[in-house]
Scaffold this active site. Sequence first.
Site, mmCIF file in Angstrom:
data_model
loop_
_atom_site.group_PDB
_atom_site.id
_atom_site.type_symbol
_atom_site.label_atom_id
_atom_site.label_comp_id
_atom_site.label_asym_id
_atom_site.label_seq_id
_atom_site.Cartn_x
_atom_site.Cartn_y
_atom_site.Cartn_z
ATOM 1 N N LYS A 169 -10.874 13.924 -3.889
ATOM 2 C CA LYS A 169 -11.889 13.400 -2.969
ATOM 3 C C LYS A 169 -11.565 13.814 -1.547
ATOM 4 O O LYS A 169 -10.449 14.219 -1.221
ATOM 5 C CB LYS A 169 -11.963 11.879 -3.053
ATOM 6 N N HIS A 174 0.835 -1.207 0.000
ATOM 7 C CA HIS A 174 0.000 0.000 0.000
ATOM 8 C C HIS A 174 0.867 1.254 0.000
ATOM 9 O O HIS A 174 0.551 2.234 -0.681
ATOM 10 C CB HIS A 174 -0.922 -0.017 1.222
#
Length: 327
Positions: free
Chosen positions: A203, A138
Site C-alpha cells: 500500500k 505500535h
Amino acid sequence: MNAKSGTPKKHLMLFSGRAHPELAEEVARELKVEITPQAAYDFANGEIFVRFNESVRGTDAFVIQSHTSPINQWIMEQLLMVDALKRASAKRITVIMPFYGYARQDKKHKGREPISARLIADMFKTAGADRIMTVDLHTAQIQGFFDGPVDHLFAQSLLAEHVSKTYGDSADITVVSPDSGRVRLAEKWATQLGDRPIAFIHKTRDPLKPNEAVANRVVGEVSGRLCVLVDDMIDTGGTIVKACEALIEAGASDVVIAATHGILSDPASERLAHCKAREVIFTNTLPIPDEKRFPGLTVLSIAPLLARAIQEVFEDGSVTSLFDGNA
C-alpha cells in the site's frame, strides 16, 4: 545497636481511572483484590481532581487507565493519580496502560515534528512512575523511551487461540499483514497457528493525510484460502477494510480480522459492519461501547493476562515466563 529491626510486608493496591472501569474490575476479580476507593471529578473548566480515600504509604501501587477518547483527558488523569501516589509515599508505582496513547508518533517523519510517544514516557517518569506495563506497542522501540522497566505484554496468544479454535481445523489459513511493516507480526502469527503461509498488502500512504491509505496489490497466495488479517490497532478502519476488499478481489474464500486495540473512531464501526469479513476480533484493552458494536464482532478479555503480569511484578517474578520466554 540503636537501630530497630523489622520485617516489612508488601501490600498490593490496585487503582483505576475513569476511562475503562469494566476492565479494571475484571483485573481486580482475577487478582482477588478490591479497587482502592477514590474521589475523582472534573471542575467546571475541565481540570481534574483525584484523591485516594485510603492510606497508600509503602504500598506496591498499580494504576490502570485505558487511553481511550477523549485521550488527553484520561492521560492527564492517570498522570495526576501517579503524582498523588508519589506524594502519599507509595513505595513503587506501576503505570498500566493497556493501550499506549500517542504510540503512532514514535519518530519524526519530517522536520519540526514532535516525538510524542517519548514525551508520554517522560511525563509519566516525571510524575513518579517506576514502571510501565502495556500491551502490543505500535513499535517495540517505545520501550526505550521510558527510563525504567517496561513490561511489554502480547495479546497474540489470546487472539490466535481464538482463531485456532474457531477456524484451525476446517480451513486453509493464510496470515495477512495489512502492510509491509507488519510482516514480522504476521510471521509470529503464522508460526503460532501451525506454520501457515503469509501474505501482505502493498500500500501507499500520504503522510499529510492521516488515516488514509491506498491498497495496491496482494503479495502472497490467498486464492481459495481463509485470510486472517492481523494488526495491532484499528482506528477509523479505512486501511483494514481496504485490505479486506483487496483480499476478496484476489480470490480469498473468507477474511477474519484480528487486532489488539479497537480504537474505532468514527466511522470505523460502520465500515467494519459492512465489510466482507466473516469476523472482527478485538481485545478489551480499550472500551467498546454498545453503540460501536456490530454483528460479527468478538471482544476477548485481556484482564487475565494483565492480572498474571501484575502478580509476577508484585512477587518479583518473571513476566517473560508468561510468553514462554519470548517476551
